[in-house]
Design an enzyme around this catalytic site. Structure first.
Site, short mmCIF file in Angstrom:
data_model
loop_
_atom_site.label_atom_id
_atom_site.label_comp_id
_atom_site.label_asym_id
_atom_site.label_seq_id
_atom_site.Cartn_x
_atom_site.Cartn_y
_atom_site.Cartn_z
N ARG A 21 14.88 2.72 -2.20
CA ARG A 21 14.85 2.20 -0.84
C ARG A 21 16.08 2.62 -0.02
NH1 ARG A 21 11.71 -1.78 0.69
NH2 ARG A 21 11.41 -2.51 -1.43
N ARG A 63 7.73 -2.21 5.26
CA ARG A 63 8.65 -2.13 4.12
C ARG A 63 9.85 -3.01 4.41
NH1 ARG A 63 10.90 2.47 1.32
NH2 ARG A 63 10.25 1.34 -0.49
N HIS A 79 6.26 -10.76 14.41
CA HIS A 79 5.56 -11.29 13.24
C HIS A 79 4.36 -12.11 13.72
CE1 HIS A 79 5.06 -12.56 9.13
NE2 HIS A 79 4.87 -13.78 9.58
N LEU A 134 13.68 -3.69 4.69
CA LEU A 134 14.82 -2.81 5.00
C LEU A 134 15.98 -3.20 4.10
CD1 LEU A 134 14.50 -2.89 8.88
CD2 LEU A 134 14.20 -0.87 7.43
N GLU A 181 18.90 -10.12 7.01
CA GLU A 181 18.54 -9.63 5.68
C GLU A 181 17.35 -10.38 5.07
OE1 GLU A 181 22.17 -8.71 3.50
OE2 GLU A 181 20.84 -8.50 1.76
C1 GRF Z 1 1.37 -6.77 14.03
O1 GRF Z 1 0.43 -7.77 13.80
C2 GRF Z 1 2.77 -7.29 13.84
O2 GRF Z 1 2.87 -8.64 14.12
C3 GRF Z 1 3.03 -7.04 12.38
O3 GRF Z 1 2.37 -5.84 12.11
C4 GRF Z 1 1.28 -5.66 12.99
C5 GRF Z 1 1.41 -4.30 13.60
O4 GRF Z 1 0.30 -3.93 14.33
N1 GRF Z 1 4.44 -7.02 12.13
P1 GRF Z 1 0.27 -2.52 15.07
O5 GRF Z 1 0.53 -1.44 14.04
O6 GRF Z 1 1.32 -2.53 16.14
O7 GRF Z 1 -1.12 -2.41 15.63
#
Ligand code: GRF
Length: 228
Positions: free
Chosen positions: A64, A90, A108, A92, A141
């Site tokens: 990584r 992934r 998220h 980080l 982190e």
């Molecule tokens: C989204 O649902 C985001 O919340 C999550 O990954 C997804 C990415 O979607 N972290 P996209 O690749 O931008 O369509």
């Protein structure tokens, strides 16, 4: 503000940034799109928009850290001031996060701190929550843990399939994520410990009063401004 976007999949959030920028509502230059998945559809979107791309399969690196160092070198060379994670699947490494401390943001698909990690929308549905949504936050982190910049909430009908909920979440992501980055570009975001404080501006709100209107079926706070 120069930004680099990291993605692993469809890149619909990257597209939202491109669209907002074209509309003249987002004062950023996307200087680089990076992916650990050379087949990610998001890279196609980037190339179509003329955005430089960096991609390598992470499995071709010993570990990584080595992979993250390679990304870091490309990001530094691009001159990016902010790193935007948009479906980057992934973890980080600590050294990557340290190198851009306080200058990495993520989106998220849940109301954090509920349901961190992958499969958040399904986990929320299985739990039977009545409200879910999405969160833009600074990256620390610990996974999905940093100070929250903006959240959007929406109701979850018991009969709704996860796919449908996710679709509604995505639509809100495409509004709140560019909005959060625009606030950062305007220098209006201040972090005081866990509290993220937004400096008000005279910019009109996109909706004068959505938060009092339950029939609108979603809430966003802080309020979106015109153009988002
Ligand atoms: C989204 O649902 C985001 O919340 C999550 O990954 C997804 C990415 O979607 N972290 P996209 O690749 O931008 O369509």
């Amino acid at each position: 503000m120069k930004i680099a976007i990291l993605l692993s999949g469809s890149g619909s959030n990257l597209q939202a940034f491109i669209d907002k920028q074209r509309e003249g509502n987002l004062d950023v230059e996307i200087v680089l799109a990076l992916s650990n998945n050379p087949d990610a559809y998001g890279l196609k979107r980037a190339r179509n928009a003329g955005i430089p791309v960096w991609t390598e399969d992470h499995r071709s690196y010993p570990g990584r850290e080595e992979f993250d160092q390679a990304m870091l070198a490309a990001i530094k060379e691009s001159g990016a001031e902010l790193i935007v994670l948009a479906g980057y699947m992934r973890l980080l490494s600590a050294c990557f996060i340290k190198a851009f401390e306080g200058r990495i943001v993520n989106i998220h698909p849940s109301l954090l701190p509920s349901f961190p990690g992958t499969g958040a929308a399904a986990a929320a549905g299985n739990y039977g929550v009545k409200l879910t949504g999405c969160t833009v936050h600074f990256v620390e982190e610990q996974l999905d843990s940093g100070p929250v910049i903006i959240q959007a909430a929406l109701p979850v009908p018991a009969s709704e399939e996860t796919e449908q909920t996710l679709e509604r979440i995505h639509k809100l992501e495409h509004r709140i994520y560019p909005q959060a980055v625009q606030w950062l570009a305007e220098g209006r975001i201040e972090v005081r410990g866990r509290q993220v404080v937004l400096t008000e501006s005279s910019r009109p709100k996109a909706f004068p009063c959505p938060n009092n209107d339950l029939s609108s079926q979603w809430l966003v706070y802080p309020l979106l401004e015109e153009g988002f």
